[in-house]
Design an enzyme around this catalytic site. Structure first.
Site, PDB file in Angstrom:
ATOM      1  CE  LYS A   1      -3.537  -2.434   2.580  1.00 31.50           C
ATOM      2  NZ  LYS A   1      -4.359  -3.118   3.116  1.00 31.50           N
TER       3      LYS A   1
ATOM      4  CD  GLN B   1      -3.351  -4.148   6.510  1.00 28.13           C
ATOM      5  OE1 GLN B   1      -3.414  -3.889   5.704  1.00 28.13           O
ATOM      6  NE2 GLN B   1      -3.811  -5.443   5.684  1.00 28.13           N
TER       7      GLN B   1
ATOM      8  CG  ASP C   1     -10.381  -1.519   4.165  1.00 29.43           C
ATOM      9  OD1 ASP C   1      -9.515  -1.745   2.878  1.00 29.43           O
ATOM     10  OD2 ASP C   1      -9.854  -1.721   5.033  1.00 29.43           O
TER      11      ASP C   1
END
Ligand code: NDP
Length: 280
Positions: A53, A97, A120
């Protein structure tokens, strides 16, 4: 006849060029798009994902911040970090995460992220908006799958779509997105009776199971578009949920693993971060 390979890596590279331009435009207007990732502990797989990322951000010009909290951090400490990033106007996207250590509550952490910064697309508010057809931050993997299907020219209106898997991050939102495209959608899971009989009817088949090469050629309708979301490791090598070698002989379209859905997921995270920065 063998299937058209839908190359996610190429789509992601082309998208990255456009995203870099958009990012430059935002910077000229005084906005520096920024994605913050919170990681708890030292999970090696998560560390690889987070590095990917960061690399994707750097390529496009998005600023990235990685906050690593100690393995033994408490839910309150995690929430305090999320709150600080929620309140920071210089941060446009906040991502926790996963997986978190088992003693921490993942859903509570996801709900703590401000919905506007939820790049997300996992927040219940964004999931609810998707369900009701209201514009929302969409989860990256299903959003990437839809992008690939549309750009590969797969007919969706009226198509029979079968999604194998019903997780909150892939299967469920995927089925809602396909429904939005006027597919007739069937969702299968581990309790489904005679899976093969159902998958054989699919014009569009999305496998999000997490079992190596589970979808075999006899389960696929000739000419179908087969999207393989699965990421499995067998003898140290990556493979998907679809028996790629055999299925590509009968399918109309197919995505490889690696190089299919994976790069598109990261590309959509960049897209969501830019959208959040634009709105801010
Ligand atoms: P989950 O484990 O949360 O969900 C798996 C789903 O598959 C469940 O709904 C489960 O059913 C169903 N399932 C399991 N076994 C069977 C079976 N034998 N027949 C039919 N259905 C079955 O996984 P995720 O949705 O998070 O991920 C799925 C896969 O996609 C994984 O390999 C993951 O690594 C990968 N992935 C890839 C991404 C990418 O960027 N390419 C992003 C996210 C995930 P039930 O609900 O009944 O248990």
């Amino acid at each position: 006849m063998s299937a058209i390979i839908i190359n996610g890596k190429e789509y992601a590279a082309a998208l990255a060029e456009r995203q870099a331009e958009r990012c430059g435009e935002l910077r000229r207007r005084g906005v520096e798009p920024c994605l913050a990732v919170i990681m708890v502990g030292e999970n090696p797989a998560s560390a690889v994902y987070v590095r990917n990322k960061e690399r994707a951000c750097a390529k496009i010009g998005i600023a990235s911040r990685t906050i690593t909290l100690p393995e033994d951090c408490t839910q309150e400490e995690l929430h305090a970090r999320i709150d600080a990033l929620n309140a920071d106007p210089a941060v446009h996207g906040v991502l926790v995460q996963l997986p978190l250590p088992a003693r921490l509550d993942e859903s509570a952490a996801q709900l703590r992220v401000k919905a506007e910064k939820d790049v997300d697309g996992f927040h219940a508010l964004n999931a609810g908006k998707l369900m009701q057809g209201i514009p929302a931050m969409l989860p990256c993997t299903p959003k990437g799958v839809l992008f690939m299907l549309k750009n590969a020219g797969v007919p969706l209106d009226g198509a029979d779509a079968v999604v194998v898997g019903r997780s909150n991050i892939v299967g469920k939102p995927m089925s809602l997105l396909l429904l939005r495209e006027n597919c007739t959608v069937t969702v299968c899971h581990s309790h489904t009776r005679d899976l093969a009989e159902i998958t054989r009817r699919a014009d569009v088949l999305v496998a999000a199971i997490g079992r190596p090469r589970y979808i075999t050629a006899d389960m696929v309708k000739p000419g179908a578009a087969v999207i393989d979301v699965g990421i499995n490791r067998v003898d140290g090598k990556l493979c998907g949920d679809v028996d790629f070698e055999r299925v590509q002989e009968t399918a109309g379209w197919i995505t490889p693993v690696p190089g299919g859905v994976g790069p598109m997921t990261v590309a959509m995270l960049m897209e969501n971060t830019l959208e959040a920065a634009c709105r801010a």
